[in-house]
Design an enzyme around this catalytic site. Sequence first.
Site, short mmCIF file in Angstrom:
data_model
loop_
_atom_site.label_atom_id
_atom_site.label_comp_id
_atom_site.label_asym_id
_atom_site.label_seq_id
_atom_site.Cartn_x
_atom_site.Cartn_y
_atom_site.Cartn_z
N GLU A 1 10.57 -4.77 4.27
CA GLU A 1 10.60 -6.19 3.87
C GLU A 1 10.26 -6.33 2.39
O GLU A 1 10.94 -7.01 1.63
CB GLU A 1 9.59 -7.00 4.69
CG GLU A 1 9.93 -7.18 6.16
CD GLU A 1 9.40 -6.06 7.04
OE1 GLU A 1 9.11 -4.95 6.53
OE2 GLU A 1 9.28 -6.29 8.25
N LYS B 1 9.90 -0.84 13.86
CA LYS B 1 10.43 -0.52 12.53
C LYS B 1 11.52 0.53 12.64
O LYS B 1 12.60 0.40 12.06
CB LYS B 1 9.32 0.05 11.64
CG LYS B 1 8.32 -0.94 11.11
CD LYS B 1 7.40 -0.22 10.10
CE LYS B 1 6.12 -0.95 9.83
NZ LYS B 1 5.16 -0.18 9.05
N GLU C 1 -4.12 -6.52 15.26
CA GLU C 1 -3.59 -5.22 14.81
C GLU C 1 -4.70 -4.17 14.91
O GLU C 1 -4.44 -2.99 15.09
CB GLU C 1 -3.07 -5.32 13.36
CG GLU C 1 -2.16 -4.16 12.99
CD GLU C 1 -1.41 -4.36 11.67
OE1 GLU C 1 -0.17 -4.31 11.66
OE2 GLU C 1 -2.07 -4.54 10.63
N GLY D 1 -4.58 -2.02 5.35
CA GLY D 1 -3.83 -3.17 4.85
C GLY D 1 -4.51 -4.49 5.20
O GLY D 1 -4.68 -5.36 4.34
N ARG D 2 -4.92 -4.64 6.45
CA ARG D 2 -5.48 -5.93 6.88
C ARG D 2 -6.89 -6.18 6.38
O ARG D 2 -7.46 -7.23 6.61
CB ARG D 2 -5.41 -6.04 8.41
CG ARG D 2 -6.01 -4.87 9.16
CD ARG D 2 -5.59 -4.89 10.63
NE ARG D 2 -6.00 -3.70 11.37
CZ ARG D 2 -5.32 -2.57 11.42
NH1 ARG D 2 -4.20 -2.44 10.74
NH2 ARG D 2 -5.75 -1.54 12.13
N HIS E 1 -4.60 -33.30 18.82
CA HIS E 1 -3.41 -34.06 19.22
C HIS E 1 -2.31 -33.10 19.62
O HIS E 1 -1.13 -33.46 19.61
CB HIS E 1 -2.97 -34.96 18.07
CG HIS E 1 -4.04 -35.94 17.70
ND1 HIS E 1 -4.18 -37.16 18.31
CD2 HIS E 1 -5.07 -35.84 16.82
CE1 HIS E 1 -5.23 -37.79 17.79
NE2 HIS E 1 -5.79 -37.00 16.90
N LYS F 1 0.84 -1.20 0.00
CA LYS F 1 0.00 0.00 0.00
C LYS F 1 0.88 1.25 0.00
O LYS F 1 0.68 2.17 -0.77
CB LYS F 1 -0.91 -0.05 1.23
CG LYS F 1 -1.84 1.12 1.36
CD LYS F 1 -2.75 0.93 2.56
CE LYS F 1 -3.43 2.23 2.91
NZ LYS F 1 -4.24 2.12 4.13
O1 F6P Z 1 3.41 -3.22 9.76
C1 F6P Z 1 2.08 -2.98 9.66
C2 F6P Z 1 1.57 -2.76 8.30
O2 F6P Z 1 1.42 -1.42 8.08
C3 F6P Z 1 0.26 -3.51 8.08
O3 F6P Z 1 -0.82 -2.86 8.60
C4 F6P Z 1 0.26 -3.66 6.60
O4 F6P Z 1 -0.67 -4.60 6.20
C5 F6P Z 1 1.69 -4.06 6.36
O5 F6P Z 1 2.43 -3.28 7.27
C6 F6P Z 1 2.19 -3.87 4.96
O6 F6P Z 1 2.15 -2.54 4.55
P1 F6P Z 1 2.29 -2.13 3.04
O7 F6P Z 1 1.17 -2.75 2.28
O8 F6P Z 1 2.23 -0.63 3.02
O9 F6P Z 1 3.61 -2.64 2.53
#
Ligand code: F6P
Length: 524
Positions: free
Chosen positions: A215, A513, A355, A269-270, A386, A209
């Site tokens: 990452e 972060k 979150e 995002g979620r 189990h 987003k």
């Molecule tokens: O670390 C939290 C977060 O902002 C989430 O809410 C989001 O889904 C994820 O990182 C990834 O963010 P982006 O889509 O901006 O890379």
Amino acid sequence: MPLKNINPTRTESWKKLQLHFEQIKDVTMKSLFQKDNTRKEKFTLSFDEFTLNYSKNRITEKTLSHLLNLASETELQDAIEKYFNGDKINETENRAVLHTALRNQNNNEIKVDGFDVMPEIKQTLLKIKSFSEAVISGSFKGYSNKKITDIVNIGIGGSDLGPKMVVESLQFYKNHLNTHFVSNIDGDHVSEILKNLNPETTLFIIVSKTFTTQETLTNAETIKKWFLKSATKNDIKHNFVAVSTNLSKVKEFGVAEENIFTMWNWVGGRYSLWSAVGLSISLAIGFKNFNDFLKGAFEMDNHFRKTPFEKNIPVVLALLSIWYNNFFNSESEVVIPYTQYLEKLAPFLQQLSMESNGKSVDRNGNKINYQTGNIIWGNTGTNVQHAFMQLVHQGTKLIPVDFIGFKQSLYGNEDHHKKLMANFYAQAEALYAGKTEEEVHLDMKFKGDTNKINQLLPFKVFEGNKPSNTILIKKLSPKNLGALIAIYEHKTFVQGVIWNINSFDQFGVELGKELANKMISTIS
Ligand code: F6P
């Protein structure tokens, strides 16, 4: 308009719930069933191909009525209307919260800052449709003019968990494309995925987003370098697409303008798997199935928006969860689907719920003195029987369970399905009924273990009276999965409204972060 600020603990119903809790906390569900042979019907709700049986909860009609009053006193209906209408209910980020618009199948306008967002959503859906069809049919080709065989989704959090869970859950409906997900910044993750891929026939979808997530950008750069070992910069446009709100950064990376799928800052995002973030879903199962998935969620949206609270599945689930979290002080909830397909549901729900509702200040910014977000965990039945179910049955903690089962299996293996469903019902029954000393005694005697009774009896007793919901669904279809996810989204929303918190920001992820960025130079 923002949501109202109402401290739930100052409402009349909260006080009544506290008093009521003292009266009911030791009452057994067994005694409630004995007193009322209509309890099961009374506490069962239906929606389309779903049945929610919540009769095995430590509640009476009075409990429910106090909880429903709590929803009214915290003005839930007003909040629901603001949520669906695009009001800026995410106040700390000054944003609307409109994942429901992404699956809206009515022809109504939904406005944000005076602009109808529906035309752009429909346009993006058309783009997802034509792109998916082109890749699936093979008319969209990689840089060396070969058909695409593999899709790699590069994203993390909401840009990974939702699509990954849905693609895995709906693998029965999958086409020939192989779908992979890279999320972790652990270089071994990306290397393991790349090792079997051919750059000529792989399509990379960078999903971010913000297009600033460490990452995702690190993985995307690593993949670009790997790709450029066999291709040229000019070839990037054939094998890379991106989903983002940050168009300039995406272009800087080298993705061609026509390969950019937009999203909007009014989608969290979620909650974003319904947008182009779900492109990998549409590619994996085809647009028709993707659209059915949206339809299921849309129908659940209508149920949530229009059904009186006492018959409203997400509302009732949220109220029950608040009952245990805030009155019984139970800290976690376990979700156990009886289908291997839903193995990734729990991690998805963890982000969705934790979150969203892991907050300790209210909507005024005041420190809260009551419990909010639950800890969500789970895995698939029967595997968990189990593993961790020992603790749920005989441990010291009260852990409400959601059992999710399907009437039909997808391949129709009746023998397996009968056994699977017998376990599904047996777990709920065992948690509810337990096994008394007398029952253990009799059982051991019957089995000829009389000499061991004195030694083993206490270990074999099950207290019972452990609550669970059973959600029974006709079959795992794209539509039903869409509805199931929407149930949990709305449950999360209702909890946030009642707890008077903002469920739609996530400042709690920022500090780690920041520190990680500072620490990079200190790691040798
Ligand atoms: O670390 C939290 C977060 O902002 C989430 O809410 C989001 O889904 C994820 O990182 C990834 O963010 P982006 O889509 O901006 O890379």
